[in-house]
Design a protein around this motif. Structure first.
Motif, PDB file in Angstrom:
ATOM      1  N   ASP A   1       4.926  -8.607   7.420  1.00 37.86           N
ATOM      2  CA  ASP A   1       5.703  -7.454   6.973  1.00 37.86           C
ATOM      3  C   ASP A   1       5.072  -6.783   5.759  1.00 37.86           C
ATOM      4  OD1 ASP A   1       7.831  -7.776   8.902  1.00 37.86           O
ATOM      5  OD2 ASP A   1       8.490  -9.501   7.717  1.00 37.86           O
ATOM      6  N   VAL A   2       4.466  -7.596   4.899  1.00 33.77           N
ATOM      7  CA  VAL A   2       3.789  -7.084   3.713  1.00 33.77           C
ATOM      8  C   VAL A   2       2.408  -7.724   3.643  1.00 33.77           C
ATOM      9  CG1 VAL A   2       3.836  -6.818   1.200  1.00 33.77           C
ATOM     10  CG2 VAL A   2       5.989  -6.830   2.486  1.00 33.77           C
ATOM     11  N   LEU A   3       1.371  -6.902   3.641  1.00 31.06           N
ATOM     12  CA  LEU A   3       0.001  -7.386   3.494  1.00 31.06           C
ATOM     13  C   LEU A   3      -0.483  -7.049   2.096  1.00 31.06           C
ATOM     14  CD1 LEU A   3      -2.718  -8.494   4.513  1.00 31.06           C
ATOM     15  CD2 LEU A   3      -3.203  -6.217   5.439  1.00 31.06           C
ATOM     16  N   VAL A   4      -1.021  -8.060   1.416  1.00 32.93           N
ATOM     17  CA  VAL A   4      -1.510  -7.880   0.053  1.00 32.93           C
ATOM     18  C   VAL A   4      -2.985  -8.256   0.015  1.00 32.93           C
ATOM     19  CG1 VAL A   4      -1.244  -8.558  -2.374  1.00 32.93           C
ATOM     20  CG2 VAL A   4       0.773  -8.438  -0.878  1.00 32.93           C
ATOM     21  N   MET A   5      -3.823  -7.336  -0.438  1.00 33.15           N
ATOM     22  CA  MET A   5      -5.226  -7.643  -0.656  1.00 33.15           C
ATOM     23  C   MET A   5      -5.343  -8.267  -2.041  1.00 33.15           C
ATOM     24  SD  MET A   5      -6.212  -6.699   2.241  1.00 33.15           S
ATOM     25  CE  MET A   5      -7.983  -6.949   2.114  1.00 33.15           C
ATOM     26  N   ALA A   6      -5.803  -9.510  -2.085  1.00 32.63           N
ATOM     27  CA  ALA A   6      -5.708 -10.294  -3.319  1.00 32.63           C
ATOM     28  C   ALA A   6      -7.048 -10.851  -3.772  1.00 32.63           C
ATOM     29  CB  ALA A   6      -4.708 -11.440  -3.126  1.00 32.63           C
ATOM     30  N   ASP A   7      -8.159 -10.141  -3.475  1.00 33.59           N
ATOM     31  CA  ASP A   7      -9.453 -10.596  -3.982  1.00 33.59           C
ATOM     32  C   ASP A   7      -9.441 -10.678  -5.500  1.00 33.59           C
ATOM     33  OD1 ASP A   7     -10.409 -10.816  -1.451  1.00 33.59           O
ATOM     34  OD2 ASP A   7     -11.905  -9.210  -1.609  1.00 33.59           O
ATOM     35  N   HIS A   8      -8.694  -9.764  -6.123  1.00 39.23           N
ATOM     36  CA  HIS A   8      -8.476  -9.795  -7.576  1.00 39.23           C
ATOM     37  C   HIS A   8      -6.978 -10.043  -7.780  1.00 39.23           C
ATOM     38  CE1 HIS A   8     -12.533  -8.226  -8.167  1.00 39.23           C
ATOM     39  NE2 HIS A   8     -12.260  -7.365  -7.209  1.00 39.23           N
ATOM     40  N   PRO A   9      -6.569 -11.311  -7.919  1.00 40.59           N
ATOM     41  CA  PRO A   9      -5.125 -11.636  -7.907  1.00 40.59           C
ATOM     42  C   PRO A   9      -4.303 -10.900  -8.953  1.00 40.59           C
ATOM     43  CG  PRO A   9      -6.455 -13.619  -7.661  1.00 40.59           C
ATOM     44  CD  PRO A   9      -7.415 -12.515  -7.998  1.00 40.59           C
ATOM     45  N   ASP A  10      -4.907 -10.538 -10.096  1.00 42.06           N
ATOM     46  CA  ASP A  10      -4.156  -9.825 -11.124  1.00 42.06           C
ATOM     47  C   ASP A  10      -4.052  -8.328 -10.836  1.00 42.06           C
ATOM     48  OD1 ASP A  10      -3.752 -12.161 -12.538  1.00 42.06           O
ATOM     49  OD2 ASP A  10      -5.573 -11.924 -13.736  1.00 42.06           O
ATOM     50  N   ARG A  11      -4.836  -7.849  -9.857  1.00 48.08           N
ATOM     51  CA  ARG A  11      -4.823  -6.433  -9.497  1.00 48.08           C
ATOM     52  C   ARG A  11      -4.738  -6.289  -7.981  1.00 48.08           C
ATOM     53  NH1 ARG A  11      -9.770  -4.679 -10.537  1.00 48.08           N
ATOM     54  NH2 ARG A  11     -10.625  -6.655 -11.291  1.00 48.08           N
ATOM     55  N   PRO A  12      -3.645  -6.762  -7.387  1.00 49.23           N
ATOM     56  CA  PRO A  12      -3.533  -6.700  -5.926  1.00 49.23           C
ATOM     57  C   PRO A  12      -3.225  -5.297  -5.433  1.00 49.23           C
ATOM     58  CG  PRO A  12      -1.520  -7.552  -6.878  1.00 49.23           C
ATOM     59  CD  PRO A  12      -2.467  -7.375  -8.032  1.00 49.23           C
ATOM     60  N   ALA A  13      -3.354  -5.129  -4.135  1.00 45.05           N
ATOM     61  CA  ALA A  13      -2.948  -3.881  -3.486  1.00 45.05           C
ATOM     62  C   ALA A  13      -2.106  -4.257  -2.277  1.00 45.05           C
ATOM     63  CB  ALA A  13      -4.169  -3.072  -3.056  1.00 45.05           C
ATOM     64  N   LEU A  14      -1.027  -3.540  -2.040  1.00 43.87           N
ATOM     65  CA  LEU A  14      -0.108  -3.945  -0.967  1.00 43.87           C
ATOM     66  C   LEU A  14       0.077  -2.813   0.034  1.00 43.87           C
ATOM     67  CD1 LEU A  14       3.112  -2.781  -1.076  1.00 43.87           C
ATOM     68  CD2 LEU A  14       3.044  -4.020  -3.227  1.00 43.87           C
ATOM     69  N   ARG A  15       0.440  -3.276   1.239  1.00 43.53           N
ATOM     70  CA  ARG A  15       0.790  -2.347   2.314  1.00 43.53           C
ATOM     71  C   ARG A  15       1.958  -2.937   3.078  1.00 43.53           C
ATOM     72  NH1 ARG A  15      -3.715  -0.569   6.689  1.00 43.53           N
ATOM     73  NH2 ARG A  15      -3.444  -2.727   7.380  1.00 43.53           N
ATOM     74  N   ASP A  16       2.971  -2.115   3.302  1.00 42.61           N
ATOM     75  CA  ASP A  16       4.151  -2.537   4.059  1.00 42.61           C
ATOM     76  C   ASP A  16       3.978  -2.210   5.530  1.00 42.61           C
ATOM     77  OD1 ASP A  16       6.020  -3.503   2.045  1.00 42.61           O
ATOM     78  OD2 ASP A  16       5.964  -1.474   1.284  1.00 42.61           O
ATOM     79  N   ALA A  17       4.599  -3.076   6.364  1.00 46.99           N
ATOM     80  CA  ALA A  17       4.604  -2.767   7.798  1.00 46.99           C
ATOM     81  C   ALA A  17       5.523  -1.594   8.067  1.00 46.99           C
ATOM     82  CB  ALA A  17       5.072  -3.993   8.581  1.00 46.99           C
TER      83      ALA A  17
END
Length: 208
Positions: free
Chosen positions: A192-208
């Motif tokens: 439902d929620v995808l988070v790009m977390a290569d940099h855990p303190d600066r993530p980017a998210l996308r909702d389904a």
């Protein structure tokens, strides 16, 4: 997936998830999936704390406290990637003790921990009662694609290079397993929620 990615900080990510949960009534189960360096358990704890400030019972559960006994999960050695992916988690126990009672029609009595993996012995824990609007957040790696019941799923994706940089040296062998999990299982494709977390303190998210 609808829409694109947007950058957030960790607090903003926790707040976003808490908002999504708050919008749903009744008892809920949330899967927060990702490798350890992506911080699924700290995120689950942060969301649970926010929910409690909003008047909802909330409990973060570490999937690593529900592993099968060492004699079973390490049957093929300590670094067997296939077993790590498919044979370490005690799925029946998670369903019976956490996701079943934590669901909309469950008893609300959730066991917070089952087995100490370091000492390979059972914890002596009592179930934690969650009210009718309670939320259980199960956090850990390799949770999606198993048919585990949940009302909200979150996947923290970390690429192979970032994993290899951030994993503890004794766990570096798991990088290949997590990459295989992402590539073959595609957990981010249906979370439902995808988070790009290569940099855990600066993530980017996308909702389904």
């Amino acid at each position: 997936m609808a829409g694109g990615f947007r950058p957030v900080d960790r607090a903003g990510l926790a707040g976003h998830l808490a908002d999504r949960i708050t919008d749903q009534a009744g008892r809920l189960r949330v899967l927060v999936d990702g490798p350890p360096p992506a911080g699924p358990l700290p995120l689950a704890h942060a969301v649970a704390e926010l929910l409690r400030t909003r008047g909802r019972d909330a409990l973060a559960v570490d999937a690593d406290d529900f592993l099968r006994p060492a004699s079973v999960r390490l049957e093929h050695g300590r670094t067997d990637a296939a077993m790590f992916l498919d044979g370490w988690l005690d799925e029946p126990a998670l369903r019976r003790e956490v996701l079943g009672p934590g669901g909309p029609d469950g008893t609300g009595r959730v066991l917070p921990r089952l087995r100490d993996r370091l000492r390979d012995r059972a914890f002596r824990e009592d179930p934690v009662p969650l009210g009718p609007g309670g939320v259980v957040l199960l956090a850990g790696g390799r949770l999606l694609g198993r048919g585990l019941p949940a009302e909200l799923t979150v996947h923290l994706r970390m690429g192979r290079a970032a994993l290899e940089r951030r994993l503890d040296p004794e766990d570096e062998w798991t990088a290949a397993a997590y990459t295989r999990y992402d590539d073959e299982g595609d957990p981010g494709g249906y979370a439902d929620v995808l988070v790009m977390a290569d940099h855990p303190d600066r993530p980017a998210l996308r909702d389904a």
